[in-house]
Design an enzyme around this catalytic site. Structure first.
Site, PDB file in Angstrom:
ATOM      1  N   TYR A 153       0.713  -1.284  -0.028  1.00  8.10           N
ATOM      2  CA  TYR A 153      -0.101  -0.024   0.035  1.00  8.10           C
ATOM      3  C   TYR A 153       1.035   1.238  -0.004  1.00  8.10           C
ATOM      4  O   TYR A 153       0.497   2.211  -0.793  1.00  8.10           O
ATOM      5  CB  TYR A 153      -1.062  -0.035   1.212  1.00  8.10           C
ATOM      6  CG  TYR A 153      -2.374  -0.432   1.032  1.00  8.10           C
ATOM      7  CD1 TYR A 153      -2.300  -1.814   0.017  1.00  8.10           C
ATOM      8  CD2 TYR A 153      -3.459  -0.150   1.406  1.00  8.10           C
ATOM      9  CE1 TYR A 153      -3.713  -2.387  -0.304  1.00  8.10           C
ATOM     10  CE2 TYR A 153      -4.809  -0.650   1.285  1.00  8.10           C
ATOM     11  CZ  TYR A 153      -4.717  -1.573   0.451  1.00  8.10           C
ATOM     12  OH  TYR A 153      -6.050  -2.226   0.078  1.00  8.10           O
ATOM     13  N   GLU A 157       1.623   6.260  -6.973  1.00  7.54           N
ATOM     14  CA  GLU A 157       0.587   7.320  -7.537  1.00  7.54           C
ATOM     15  C   GLU A 157       0.984   8.588  -7.190  1.00  7.54           C
ATOM     16  O   GLU A 157       0.395   9.619  -8.263  1.00  7.54           O
ATOM     17  CB  GLU A 157      -0.774   6.634  -6.895  1.00  7.54           C
ATOM     18  CG  GLU A 157      -1.032   5.229  -7.362  1.00  7.54           C
ATOM     19  CD  GLU A 157      -2.308   4.914  -6.503  1.00  7.54           C
ATOM     20  OE1 GLU A 157      -3.084   5.549  -6.260  1.00  7.54           O
ATOM     21  OE2 GLU A 157      -2.222   3.645  -6.005  1.00  7.54           O
TER      22      GLU A 157
END
Length: 538
Positions: free
Chosen positions: A165, A172
């Site tokens: 994560y 991102e």
């Protein structure tokens, strides 16, 4: 063995053709998604060797992976649909944020932004995405056909996110950050037409000045706040999943009343749902929609209130409906709740309550030495019991409270009626059974003040420990002696053998959870209860 569970509602269909089709759909959906992400991962790992030697390694990766990545990630939009329709247990808001952020990265950043396509963090992001999604979708596919997915998939699904994560989120953020100068110069319009096959790119091309920049900046801010939240939410999900998969050894049930076993577990929530469903369904051959909604409520902890409201509305339809609703709820409890006896045997609560013997062998009685109050009074603020509200004062304040909305009109009317009808204050032939007589919000003090007959039930006095909190029976006895009323209470010893308050306290009381049948039998054997001329209120 405990009696079979009595459920006054239809079970949810599990073997119907509709459920079979839905199960097949989810198997195919998850396998297709897993295959898509596996192919994305395969392409990414093929290009990893170019990462150190070629300046445009990320660009070459993007050109090969673009189509399969776009299609596979777009397929995830269906997860939002599944959650919205309630056919999966995934929380809608969390699912929406996860999928929407990915969709924005693909359509709003990667497709229109050449700097993002050629940025090294594209490798990091796609490695995290593919390694996360392949086991996740395989895990869901296995869950459709077996009760427990393979252990290795379970551990990967609920443990690797601690690394993947943060890796994916920073990736991102990286491709979004590298696109920010492009957005500032409003150059997306010159790039987006290179991808005419995507409607999103067409929208990007038509953005007015600074819109793209504003959205990109907002997304970056969202990641700073939402990233840790998403990791923590997954951490909580992991705790819950591990708790279900590897439950702690359950402690043996203690003697007394037990919640029913539903799906192998003594769940208070499931019992609550079933009980409310039974009450709402009272007198109906077909389950009302309100009862069905209560039975399938997913968030009972916070969503139970509307179902209790529906039960009350049902009982308000008529006097008979009120009785039917109450009876149906109590019938469910008596038939489904269980009772563990001291010898370890488990029977239905209904069976236990049919027992006729009792450990409460006598009744203690205390006659008050004081006088019953001549009029109804209400302690108010600093006036307390020494100078309480009376007569017209009660009427005046009740009116103000009603107008202001402090109390309901019927409560105000009741106050006025009691204050003006002194005949009502004669409670000499009324017997009030108070369960939890020492309760701070209970009517014990006021009833004793008015000279009522109280049959008091409270915890066993034998629970009192030296140096600890005094037994509530000591306060109950003190109030009773000073009042104009009468106190009756259960004893485990003959009253003649109790030489003082210490003996009375030790012998008084009963445990409502472990001795409900004893309490019932003791009450029914009291002469005051048997006398039909007496008014008994529980």
């Amino acid at each position: 063995p405990p009696p079979p569970l009595y459920l006054p509602f239809l079970p949810l269909p599990t073997g119907s053709s509709a459920m079979g089709i839905l199960q097949l759909y989810f198997i195919l959906f998850n396998l297709a998604s897993a295959a898509g992400w596996a192919y994305v991962g395969f392409i990414v790992f093929q290009h990893l060797h170019e990462f150190q030697v070629a300046d445009d390694a990320a660009k070459a990766l993007w050109q090969e992976v673009q189509t399969v990545l776009t299609v596979t990630q777009s397929l995830a939009v269906m997860e939002i649909v599944h959650s919205f329709l309630g056919i999966t247990k995934s929380p809608f808001f969390q699912t929406f944020l996860q999928v929407a952020s990915r969709i924005f990265i693909v359509y709003g950043i990667l497709i229109p932004s050449e700097p993002a396509q050629n940025y090294w963090m594209l490798f990091q992001m796609l490695v995290a995405w593919s390694v996360t999604e392949v086991p996740r979708y395989l895990f869901y596919a296995f869950k459709q056909v077996v009760t427990k997915a393979p252990a290795f998939l379970f551990h990967i699904r609920y443990s690797m996110f601690y690394v993947l994560y943060p890796m994916g989120i920073t990736g991102e953020m990286g491709v979004t950050w590298i696109s920010l100068p492009l957005a500032l110069r409003n150059e997306w319009s010159s790039i987006a037409p290179k991808f005419p096959n995507t409607c999103i790119s067409g929208c990007v091309a038509s953005w007015p000045n600074n819109v793209g920049c504003t959205i990109t900046a907002l997304v970056l801010m969202f990641y700073l706040v939402g990233g840790p939240v998403m990791v923590f939410a997954m951490h909580l999900s992991r705790k819950s999943a591990y708790k279900k998969r590897f439950p702690r050894k359950k402690k043996a049930d203690k003697p007394g009343i037990l919640f029913p076993k539903i799906n192998g577990d003594r769940s208070t929530q499931e019992a609550g749902k079933a009980c409310i469903c039974a009450a709402i369904s009272a007198g109906k051959s077909v389950i009302p929609k309100e009862a069905a909604k209560a039975r399938i409520e997913r968030n009972w902890r916070f969503g139970y209130k509307k179902h209790f409201k529906n039960m009350v509305l049902k009982s308000l339809e008529s006097p008979q409906a009120a009785v039917d609703v109450a009876k149906a709820g109590l019938e469910f409890i008596h038939k489904n709740f269980e009772f563990k006896r001291a010898d370890g045997s488990v029977v239905s609560f209904e069976t236990e309550m049919e027992r006729k013997d009792t450990v409460l062998i006598d009744a203690g009685r205390i006659e008050g030495k004081g006088k019953a109050a001549a009029e109804f009074t209400v302690p108010y603020k600093n006036r307390g019991n020494d100078n309480p509200l009376k007569g017209d004062e009660i009427d005046s304040l009740a009116k103000k409270w009603e107008e202001y909305g402090t109390i309901e009109p019927d409560a105000a009317n009741s106050l006025r009626e009691v204050a003006t009808n002194k005949k009502w204050l004669d409670l000499s032939n009324h017997y009030f059974v108070l369960i939890g007589a020492s309760s701070a919000m209970g009517p014990f003090l006021k009833l004793m003040e008015l000279g009522a007959n109280i049959i008091a039930l409270d915890i066993p006095g034998a629970w009192e420990r030296p140096g600890g909190r005094p037994s509530p029976w000591r306060k109950i006895f003190e109030v009773a002696r000073k009042s104009g009323g009468k106190l009756i209470f259960p004893l485990r010893e003959k009253s003649s053998e109790c030489k003082g308050d210490d003996d009375l306290v030790k012998a008084a009381g009963a445990n409502l959870l472990t001795e409900p049948a004893d309490i019932k039998n003791w009450l029914l054997n009291l002469p005051e209860i048997k006398n039909k001329k007496n008014h008994v209120v529980i």
